[in-house]
Motif scaffolding. Sequence first.
Motif, PDB file in Angstrom:
ATOM      1  N   ILE A 195      -5.023  63.453 -26.510  1.00  0.00           N
ATOM      2  CA  ILE A 195      -5.772  62.675 -26.900  1.00  0.00           C
ATOM      3  C   ILE A 195      -6.133  61.436 -25.902  1.00  0.00           C
ATOM      4  O   ILE A 195      -5.078  61.202 -25.065  1.00  0.00           O
ATOM      5  N   THR A 196      -6.925  60.578 -25.799  1.00  0.00           N
ATOM      6  CA  THR A 196      -7.071  59.455 -24.782  1.00  0.00           C
ATOM      7  C   THR A 196      -6.405  58.300 -25.598  1.00  0.00           C
ATOM      8  O   THR A 196      -6.050  58.341 -26.720  1.00  0.00           O
ATOM      9  N   ARG A 197      -6.253  57.404 -24.435  1.00  0.00           N
ATOM     10  CA  ARG A 197      -5.568  56.031 -25.038  1.00  0.00           C
ATOM     11  C   ARG A 197      -6.388  55.576 -26.047  1.00  0.00           C
ATOM     12  O   ARG A 197      -5.697  54.889 -27.043  1.00  0.00           O
ATOM     13  N   ARG A 198      -7.644  55.401 -26.034  1.00  0.00           N
ATOM     14  CA  ARG A 198      -8.406  54.698 -26.941  1.00  0.00           C
ATOM     15  C   ARG A 198      -8.176  55.326 -27.946  1.00  0.00           C
ATOM     16  O   ARG A 198      -8.182  54.785 -29.101  1.00  0.00           O
ATOM     17  N   GLU A 199      -8.309  56.743 -28.202  1.00  0.00           N
ATOM     18  CA  GLU A 199      -8.131  57.360 -29.436  1.00  0.00           C
ATOM     19  C   GLU A 199      -6.693  57.124 -30.135  1.00  0.00           C
ATOM     20  O   GLU A 199      -6.372  56.871 -31.306  1.00  0.00           O
ATOM     21  N   ALA A 200      -5.644  57.050 -29.231  1.00  0.00           N
ATOM     22  CA  ALA A 200      -4.287  56.709 -29.446  1.00  0.00           C
ATOM     23  C   ALA A 200      -4.212  55.332 -30.197  1.00  0.00           C
ATOM     24  O   ALA A 200      -3.737  55.112 -31.315  1.00  0.00           O
ATOM     25  N   VAL A 201      -4.728  54.309 -29.517  1.00  0.00           N
ATOM     26  CA  VAL A 201      -5.042  53.013 -30.398  1.00  0.00           C
ATOM     27  C   VAL A 201      -5.742  52.889 -31.620  1.00  0.00           C
ATOM     28  O   VAL A 201      -5.043  52.388 -32.660  1.00  0.00           O
ATOM     29  N   ARG A 202      -6.656  53.753 -31.918  1.00  0.00           N
ATOM     30  CA  ARG A 202      -7.365  53.819 -33.000  1.00  0.00           C
ATOM     31  C   ARG A 202      -6.405  54.370 -34.193  1.00  0.00           C
ATOM     32  O   ARG A 202      -6.374  53.847 -35.253  1.00  0.00           O
ATOM     33  N   ARG A 203      -5.916  55.465 -33.736  1.00  0.00           N
ATOM     34  CA  ARG A 203      -5.043  56.191 -34.875  1.00  0.00           C
ATOM     35  C   ARG A 203      -3.606  55.277 -35.269  1.00  0.00           C
ATOM     36  O   ARG A 203      -3.352  55.265 -36.205  1.00  0.00           O
ATOM     37  N   LEU A 204      -3.153  54.575 -34.046  1.00  0.00           N
ATOM     38  CA  LEU A 204      -2.335  53.761 -34.604  1.00  0.00           C
ATOM     39  C   LEU A 204      -2.646  52.588 -35.308  1.00  0.00           C
ATOM     40  O   LEU A 204      -1.703  52.016 -36.184  1.00  0.00           O
ATOM     41  N   GLY A 205      -3.845  52.260 -35.111  1.00  0.00           N
ATOM     42  CA  GLY A 205      -4.355  51.155 -36.081  1.00  0.00           C
ATOM     43  C   GLY A 205      -4.609  51.555 -37.520  1.00  0.00           C
ATOM     44  O   GLY A 205      -4.180  50.745 -38.245  1.00  0.00           O
ATOM     45  N   LEU A 206      -4.960  52.859 -37.542  1.00  0.00           N
ATOM     46  CA  LEU A 206      -5.136  53.658 -38.939  1.00  0.00           C
ATOM     47  C   LEU A 206      -3.611  53.651 -39.622  1.00  0.00           C
ATOM     48  O   LEU A 206      -3.513  53.328 -40.852  1.00  0.00           O
ATOM     49  N   LEU A 207      -2.592  53.535 -38.681  1.00  0.00           N
ATOM     50  CA  LEU A 207      -1.103  53.634 -39.250  1.00  0.00           C
ATOM     51  C   LEU A 207      -0.655  52.494 -39.540  1.00  0.00           C
ATOM     52  O   LEU A 207       0.568  52.276 -40.016  1.00  0.00           O
ATOM     53  N   GLY A 208      -1.331  51.355 -39.080  1.00  0.00           N
ATOM     54  CA  GLY A 208      -1.038  50.039 -39.187  1.00  0.00           C
ATOM     55  C   GLY A 208      -0.218  49.384 -38.198  1.00  0.00           C
ATOM     56  O   GLY A 208       0.325  48.116 -38.227  1.00  0.00           O
TER      57      GLY A 208
END
Length: 294
Positions: free
Chosen positions: A21-34
Motif C-alpha cells: 500500500i502507499t504511505r497515504r493509504e497507510a496513514v488513512r488506515r492508521l487513522g481509522l484505527l485511531g
Amino acid sequence: MTEIQRYLAEEVAEDLADGIITRREAVRRLGLLGLTGAAATGLLTTAATSPAAAEAGDRTHGRSETSWAPVARESITFAGPRGTLIAAWASAPRPRGGVLVIHENRGLTEHIRTIAGRFAASGHAALALDLLSEEGGTGAFPDEAEVAAALARIPPERFDADMKAAVTELKRRLHGKKLSAIGFCFGGAMVWRLLAAGESRLAAAAPFYGPFPEGGDLSRSRAAVLGVYGGLDARVNATRPAAKAALEAARRRYELLTFTEADHAFFNDTGARFNPHAATEAWRRTLNWFEAVD
C-alpha cells in the motif's frame, strides 16, 4: 491501545514497508484505527527501517502448480451469545471431522470461504465464521481498511464468545466427530485466544502466523497444536517463545513449524506475500495433523 489494536496497526505498517500500500493509504488506515500524528509517523518510520523491510525487494518465489477442488459453500446463520452469527458452511459428503476457520483482518472474504471449501473437499466439513456478524458482516463495509478498523473496536472477549458459539454449531452439525480450528494472521491470534479462553472441545488447532496473546494460559485446552510461521515474519515470530512456553507448561502435544523462506500471510494466494511452495506444504501438514489427532 489493546494487543489486538496494536497488531492491526502493525499490519498496516508492514504492508507499507513491503510496498503493498502507499504511505497515504497507510496513514488513512492508521487513522481509522485511531492512530494519528506522531504515533502514526513513528510506527511507519520504524517499519520502514526494519531489516525485514530492507530485504523485501529481494524475495522471489519459484513456479509451482496447485490443484484446487473446493466444495461449494453456503451462507448460514446461527445463534450466538449476543444475537445472530454469520458464517460460510462447506459440507463434506462423509465427514471425518469438522474445522472452524477464522479469517484474517480482511474479514470473511472469498479466499477464506474457499479454504472452507478445500477442507470439505478433503473430508473435513468446515465453518468459516464472520467475526463482524454483529456489525452486519464483512460485506457491510466498503473496504478492507474499514473492516480492520471495525475489528479493532470490538472487545476481544466478544471474539472468544462468538468462536465458542461456532464450535457449538460445528458440534451440532457433526455429532460425534472430532473438531479442529485454523486461523490466519489476525485469525491465527484468535485461535490462540480461543485455546487460552478454555475451549476444550477442539482436538487440534493450527494457528497460522498469529501472535500469541500476552499471558496466554493453555492449561484448559486439550488441543494438539500445529503452530505455523514464516521465517521472514519477525514481528509475529517474536511471540513464538511465549507460545512454546505455554504449550510446554500445559503439556500439550505440539509442533511449531517455520517455513524459513516465507513471510507473513504466505498462505493467502490473493496477497502479495503468497509463497506457493510453503503454502502447499503447510496445507499438507495441516491436513495430516488434523487427521492424526485422537
